[in-house]
Scaffold this active site. Structure first.
Site, PDB file in Angstrom:
ATOM      1  N   TYR A   1       0.848  -1.202   0.000  1.00 42.07           N
ATOM      2  CA  TYR A   1       0.000   0.000   0.000  1.00 42.07           C
ATOM      3  C   TYR A   1       0.880   1.246   0.000  1.00 42.07           C
ATOM      4  O   TYR A   1       1.891   1.321   0.719  1.00 42.07           O
ATOM      5  CB  TYR A   1      -0.904   0.013   1.234  1.00 42.07           C
ATOM      6  CG  TYR A   1      -1.766   1.256   1.349  1.00 42.07           C
ATOM      7  CD1 TYR A   1      -3.045   1.298   0.807  1.00 42.07           C
ATOM      8  CD2 TYR A   1      -1.280   2.393   2.003  1.00 42.07           C
ATOM      9  CE1 TYR A   1      -3.815   2.442   0.900  1.00 42.07           C
ATOM     10  CE2 TYR A   1      -2.053   3.540   2.099  1.00 42.07           C
ATOM     11  CZ  TYR A   1      -3.316   3.565   1.547  1.00 42.07           C
ATOM     12  OH  TYR A   1      -4.076   4.699   1.636  1.00 42.07           O
ATOM     13  N   GLU A  18      -3.341   7.776  -3.994  1.00 44.23           N
ATOM     14  CA  GLU A  18      -3.442   6.516  -3.245  1.00 44.23           C
ATOM     15  C   GLU A  18      -3.318   5.342  -4.202  1.00 44.23           C
ATOM     16  O   GLU A  18      -4.073   5.254  -5.178  1.00 44.23           O
ATOM     17  CB  GLU A  18      -4.773   6.450  -2.497  1.00 44.23           C
ATOM     18  CG  GLU A  18      -4.907   5.237  -1.596  1.00 44.23           C
ATOM     19  CD  GLU A  18      -6.259   5.187  -0.884  1.00 44.23           C
ATOM     20  OE1 GLU A  18      -6.283   4.746   0.272  1.00 44.23           O
ATOM     21  OE2 GLU A  18      -7.281   5.583  -1.481  1.00 44.23           O
TER      22      GLU A  18
END
Length: 421
Positions: free
Chosen positions: A143, A231
């Protein structure tokens, strides 16, 4: 994938999901548009193409993926949870990995259909494009995100060695896995900063130096394009040892629209609340909510106070609408058109404290709006300040059936009562 970072950044604004109704104006672009932008900055992304018709799908399969046995077909809407979403037609899932010969069929079932996810609400969003992507052989998923942090007053890079699943859940279960690296906005990202991020990602096969360069390129994109959020979930390692942005979400600061014209030309009004699109054209500050009392107020602070006091009296605001300090009569008319277009609105509360904004202008706008729009719901009006007597006289002489209020508390109480009948 497109979740919020609210739990991860102290004091920061949440970015999606249940907080998406905050008074924020952030440009959100589709996944394929974000991938194209990242590619321009030298960030590794899967090979892909966006298509909007079955004919384009057939052409793309032949020209872009001539040797692929399987292709990822992704519906393009501005909301998270696509993979677990359901089309109103009955098709399950907005993301499918299918054999090449099945791509046309599955894409045809997505295009033009309404996809409902946990973030769209029951009304769902229309799929006007699908994104055909190369199926990557991923060996590790992580991530990565860059957001703005109030605490450090600058960009904050967040990394986690696990990805592809909810980052909020990971942060709750494994808080030690979350690495946060604040960046000095004046110095920019250093090799040391980027190395800390890569250590947080803990890649297993990707080259460390190449990974550091990828992080620096992502930070460059974030700053140069005036992002408020970048993101990537997952940022992944492939079997050929590459670090790839497999799925990304990008938001941009609306205040930068004047210098990011190419990016803001990507805005997709079909994915936005049509009321907000109309309000933006009329230069009104409007955010649609889910309540039953339409609000028209001048000044953001007074607008929020009005919403609060409606809640205090047991009602729910249907919107945030600030007409500003120099609204024209035509803007007031447009504001009423937007308010009355919402079927959920059972009453309208006009709360004006005239300073720069004059009460007589608002009053004339209300009267003219009544001529253009069939006012089928009660209207409660509270006027105070500049030219208040002229404003009240205009309303009185109009012959309109209005509910007048002496102060904000009285106005909110009457609006809630009117909406209940």
């Amino acid at each position: 994938m497109r979740g919020s970072l609210g739990k991860l950044v102290a004091g920061s604004l949440s970015l999606a999901g249940r907080w998406q109704k905050q008074q924020l104006r952030r440009l959100n672009v589709h996944e394929y548009q974000g991938a194209e932008l990242m590619s321009k900055y030298g960030v590794n992304v899967p090979k892909g193409v966006a298509v909007s018709s079955v004919e384009e799908v057939k052409e793309a399969v032949i020209s872009v993926f001539p040797n692929e046995k399987e292709i990822v077909v992704k519906s393009q809407i501005l909301a998270g949870g696509r993979g677990l979403g359901t089309f109103k037609s009955g098709l399950q899932g907005g993301v499918h990995i299918v054999k090449t010969e099945e791509v046309t069929d599955i894409a045809g079932k997505m295009l033009g259909q309404i996809l409902v996810t946990k973030q769209t609400g029951p009304q769902g969003k229309i799929v006007s494009k699908v994104y055909l992507c190369q199926k990557l052989s991923l060996v590790n998923e992580m991530y990565f995100a860059i957001t703005l942090d109030r605490k450090t007053a600058g960009p904050l890079i967040i990394a986690c060695r696990k990805g592809g699943t909810s980052i909020e859940d990971l942060a709750e279960k494994f808080p030690d896995m979350i690495i946060k690296v604040p960046i000095d906005v004046f110095k920019g990202i250093t090799d040391e900063d980027a190395a800390k991020v890569v250590d947080g990602l803990a890649p297993k096969v990707a080259d460390r130096s190449a990974s550091i360069e990828q992080v620096k390129k992502l930070y460059q994109l974030f700053c140069e394009c005036d992002c408020t959020l970048l993101e990537i979930n997952p940022i992944a390692e492939t079997s050929d040892n590459q670090l790839v942005a497999a799925d990304a979400k990008l938001n941009f600061d609306d205040n930068a629209a004047f210098r990011q014209k190419e990016i803001f030309a990507l805005r997709d009004p079909s994915q936005e609340d049509p009321r907000e699109v109309d309000a933006a054209k009329a230069d009104l500050n409007y955010i649609g909510l889910d309540g039953e009392i339409g609000c028209m107020v001048n000044g953001a602070g007074l607008a929020m106070a009005t919403m609060d006091i409606i809640k205090l009296h047991g009602g729910t605001p249907a919107n945030f609408l600030d007409v500003g300090g120099n609204a024209s009569e035509s803007q007031v008319v447009e504001a009423f058109k937007i308010l009355t277009s919402d079927d959920k609105v059972k009453a309208i509360l006009v709360n004006i404290f005239g300073g720069i904004m004059k009460c007589d202008v608002i009053a004339s706008g209300i009267v003219n709006a009544a001529k253009h729009v069939a006012l089928k719901v009660p209207v409660v009006v509270r006027l105070e300040g500049t030219n208040v007597d002229q404003g009240k006289r205009i309303l009185k002489e109009s012959g309109m059936t209005l509910i007048t209020a002496e102060d904000l508390d009285d106005a909110a109480e009457k609006a809630v009562k009117a909406a209940a009948h």
